[in-house]
Design a protein around this motif. Structure first.
Motif, PDB file in Angstrom:
ATOM      1  N   PHE A 107      53.950  45.700  24.163  1.00  0.00           N
ATOM      2  CA  PHE A 107      53.244  44.758  23.289  1.00  0.00           C
ATOM      3  C   PHE A 107      53.704  44.884  21.839  1.00  0.00           C
ATOM      4  O   PHE A 107      53.747  43.880  21.108  1.00  0.00           O
ATOM      5  N   LEU A 133      46.424  43.991  22.731  1.00  0.00           N
ATOM      6  CA  LEU A 133      46.791  45.128  23.578  1.00  0.00           C
ATOM      7  C   LEU A 133      45.599  45.612  24.388  1.00  0.00           C
ATOM      8  O   LEU A 133      45.701  45.824  25.613  1.00  0.00           O
ATOM      9  N   PRO A 317      50.813  39.047  29.675  1.00  0.00           N
ATOM     10  CA  PRO A 317      51.403  39.159  28.326  1.00  0.00           C
ATOM     11  C   PRO A 317      51.807  37.815  27.728  1.00  0.00           C
ATOM     12  O   PRO A 317      51.653  37.600  26.520  1.00  0.00           O
TER      13      PRO A 317
END
Length: 410
Positions: A107, A133, A317
């Protein structure tokens, strides 16, 4: 303006603390759960047995107790070899720590390489980096991946890093290693790279994949015999009545095999393929694979081949990245809907399973879809809630891609 900024910061700080606590609690649950790391132990045991020079698909040769030989690709050997010198317990915790570290690095790279954060340490909090995150680390797919000891987080790191690094041979290493560890993640991604004219990357990575696959040869194995031993139980488990089929263990599966009518299932998968090629056609002038395209590709990948809930760590993500982009662009509706999907995948499995079992009670005896069970006395008729969510997620990702394309043409 100042008070508004202060209010926004308070919200970010509070939400970061809340999701940080949730992520920590879920991580502690993994650590204290005595049944954690079952998939990792399969990787470990198969690799250690290959290291010892004997057939790992014969139960008597394995160190741990299994009902059937774990179906682990022999190409894991090159990557997992070093960790087999630890005890199985110690190796599990080493693997857990490695996954957490890799998550943070992933991340950070995603935010830093795309300009969402600067080098200022304060920006880690103010930019929403830590919040993003911790939301990811609080998600049920991430928790499931850690709890099962799955390889998906590491594979996700490799595949996203291909987009972020400029070094060709690093790309080859990441792509080849990802293929050796979880080739079910790659079909659409590999095709997209090929259509974007990354021919050398695809060819070199395929050669590296073959080298990974051939490593057991160095440990005294006959590759023909070894891969025959691997494919026989693999085909058995994915065929009708096998464990890795929706009807038998579909409780946390997310692909389209919940459709019991074969021609309808095939039609759905052909439709997915058509959408994929249409997406490539729309983005044909783009030299690189955009985050919008990746969000769509990863979502679609979950539908067309065998995947379970923990594989969604490959999708989230991109969803989280786009939420950050939409908030910065003031596109709050897109951010809200995408956040809704992410929020759904933060719901604990037990609540999803109860809901699936409740819905399944209304459609018992149907022949169109497979109902499944988990802990048979507790969840006996589970409706495919997770695959349904993934279908809607894919439709939404496709919509975002098309809208982005139209905006770029103005």
């Amino acid at each position: 303006m100042g008070s508004k900024l202060s209010y926004s910061r308070k919200f970010i700080y509070g939400a970061t603390g809340l999701f940080g606590l949730l992520a920590a609690l879920r991580l502690i649950k993994v650590v204290i759960n005595e049944s954690s790391f079952i998939d990792f132990l399969a990787y470990y045991d198969i690799t250690k047995t290959i290291r010892n020079g004997v057939d790992p698909y014969i139960l008597e040769n394995l160190s741990l107790q299994w009902g059937k030989p774990p179906i682990v690709f022999p190409g894991y050997t090159a990557i997992f070899y070093p960790i087999t010198f630890f005890s199985s317990v110690a190796a599990g915790y080493v693997f857990l720590v490695l996954n957490v570290i890799i998550t943070v690095i992933l991340f950070y790279l995603l935010f830093r390489k795309t300009g969402l954060i600067s080098s200022d340490k304060k920006d880690l909090l103010d930019s929403g980096f830590l919040l993003t995150l911790f939301i990811f680390m609080s998600s049920t797919p991430y928790f499931a991946s850690l709890d099962h000891g799955q390889i998906t987080i590491i594979v996700t790191f490799f595949l996203i890093s291909i987009l972020l690094t400029k070094h060709f041979y690093l790309k080859v290493l990441f792509f080849g290693a990802a293929a050796a560890l979880k080739y079910s993640m790659l079909p659409l991604y590999g095709l997209a790279l090929f259509f974007k004219k990354n021919y050398r990357l695809c060819i070199f990575s395929f050669v590296l994949f073959l080298l990974f696959a051939a490593v057991p040869l160095l440990l005294g194995h006959n590759l023909i015999e070894l891969y025959s031993s691997y494919t026989e139980p693999l085909l058995t488990q994915v065929s009708e009545g096998g464990f890795n089929t929706f009807a038998v263990s579909g409780y946390n599966m997310i692909h389209l095999d919940f459709i019991a009518v074969k021609w309808l299932q095939l039609t759905a998968k052909i439709s997915c393929a058509a959408l994929f090629f249409y997406a490539l056609f729309l983005t044909r002038k783009d030299e690189n694979i955009s985050m919008h395209l990746m969000f769509f590709i990863t979502s679609l990948t979950m539908l067309i081949s065998y995947h379970r809930l923990y594989d969604l760590v490959f999708v989230l993500p991109f969803a989280l990245y786009l939420i950050n982009i939409y908030l910065r662009e003031g596109k709050f509706f897109k951010a809200a809907v995408t956040s809704g999907f992410v929020g759904f995948f933060i719901i604990p499995e037990s609540i999803i399973f109860n809901s699936a079992d409740f819905l399944g009670s209304f459609v018992k005896g149907n022949s169109a879809i497979h109902l499944t069970s988990f802990n048979r006395n507790q969840y006996a008729n589970m409706f495919p809630v997770l695959p349904a969510a993934c279908i809607f997620l894919t439709i939404w990702a496709f919509y975002l891609l098309v809208v982005r394309y139209r905006e770029s043409q103005k």
